[in-house]
Design an enzyme around this catalytic site. Structure first.
Site, PDB file in Angstrom:
ATOM      1  N   CYS A   1      -5.264   5.894  -3.415  1.00 45.32           N
ATOM      2  CA  CYS A   1      -4.510   4.685  -3.504  1.00 45.32           C
ATOM      3  C   CYS A   1      -3.214   4.783  -3.900  1.00 45.32           C
ATOM      4  O   CYS A   1      -2.965   5.119  -5.285  1.00 45.32           O
ATOM      5  CB  CYS A   1      -5.248   3.320  -4.290  1.00 45.32           C
ATOM      6  SG  CYS A   1      -4.452   1.828  -4.300  1.00 45.32           S
TER       7      CYS A   1
ATOM      8  N   CYS B   1       0.823  -1.336  -0.054  1.00 42.45           N
ATOM      9  CA  CYS B   1       0.145   0.075   0.279  1.00 42.45           C
ATOM     10  C   CYS B   1       1.095   1.413   0.112  1.00 42.45           C
ATOM     11  O   CYS B   1       1.517   1.636   1.167  1.00 42.45           O
ATOM     12  CB  CYS B   1      -0.893   0.241   1.227  1.00 42.45           C
ATOM     13  SG  CYS B   1      -1.796   1.489   1.225  1.00 42.45           S
TER      14      CYS B   1
END
Length: 277
Positions: A221, A83
């Site tokens: 994201c 991530c």
């Protein structure tokens, strides 16, 4: 028996996370605990959890055991490989809490080692650059959202992405779009996929929205912004470049090189506390 643990809450371009310090690796963080903590009504609420632990204490880790490891969990309790926004916040936490001595250091993830540089930081805010590695372009595929088919570029950033650059799509039309869970080619993406809807490159910038597997739509994201930049550059006939990626939660800068990529953007630690689980 209820267990009380310390936590912090933070975000990186409004992709928000619960940080759980577990330096001694005493916490057995189950999927059920993750779901409960990430619930936005009955829990603290977050897109995911960042457990702070040494790589030596993470089953299946392939990185240097002495590294701090970002044990990242999606809001549905599933494990996640990587991530980009989470790494920025994780690095901010390590540096601001004196768990590392330098402004330049490595972090372990399930996708391997990620190098980070703290460009500015205090206890509450930071600007962090992350070496995101070489985007692995896996081919072309499609997805269906609300009956509309989008063509995109498959990009593996340690986790799978389908970045769909839509011809003629404006930033305002993107903002008004009803984004729902996509259907996709499960043979092409056997482990699921994060889907980005992206405007064409204009003045070295794109706008993007994302549907993350295991979470749903998020405000940002990090790995997705790199995938989006890669797809937008390819769509423009370019192999490398610097792209400003605008997401609902803010802006980041992505640099794509022949031999790698970087993601630079903000991080914020907004709360500290204790919670019963």
């Amino acid at each position: 028996m209820n267990l009380t643990i310390p936590f912090a809450k933070g975000h990186a371009t409004e992709n928000d996370f619960i940080i759980i310090p577990d330096e001694d690796a005493r916490l057995d963080l189950t999927p059920e605990m993750v779901v409960k903590l990430c619930d936005r009504r009955a829990g603290i609420g977050a897109d995911g959890i960042l457990r702070v632990v040494k790589a030596a204490d993470v089953e299946g880790s392939t990185v240097d055991p002495s590294l701090w490891f970002m044990d990242y969990r999606n809001a549905d309790g599933s494990l996640a490989e990587m991530c980009g926004n989470g790494v920025r916040l994780f690095a901010h936490w390590l540096y601001s809490r004196s768990l590392v001595d330098n402004t330049s250091f490595d972090i372990g993830t399930r996708a391997g080692v990620r190098h980070v540089d703290i460009l500015q930081a205090d206890q509450h805010s930071a600007q962090v650059r992350v070496d995101m590695g070489i985007p692995d372009v896996t081919g072309l595929s499609t997805c269906d959202i609300n009956g509309q088919v989008f063509a995109g570029l498959g990009v593996d950033m340690g986790n799978p992405h389908l970045a769909c650059v839509v011809p003629g799509l404006s930033a305002s039309a993107l903002a008004d779009m009803e984004l729902r869970a996509p259907t996709f080619d499960q043979e092409f993406f056997p482990h699921g996929v994060n889907v980005e809807i992206v405007t064409e490159l204009e003045d070295d910038a794109v706008s993007m929205r994302v549907w993350e597997r295991g979470v749903g739509e998020t405000r940002s994201c990090g790995t997705g912004t790199v995938a989006a930049a890669c797809a937008a550059l390819a769509d423009a006939g370019l192999g490398e470049g610097t792209v400003k990626v605008c997401v609902p939660g803010g802006e980041v800068e992505v640099q794509i090189f022949d031999d790698g990529s970087t993601l630079t953007g903000p991080s914020a630690i907004i709360a500290l506390g204790e919670v019963q689980i």
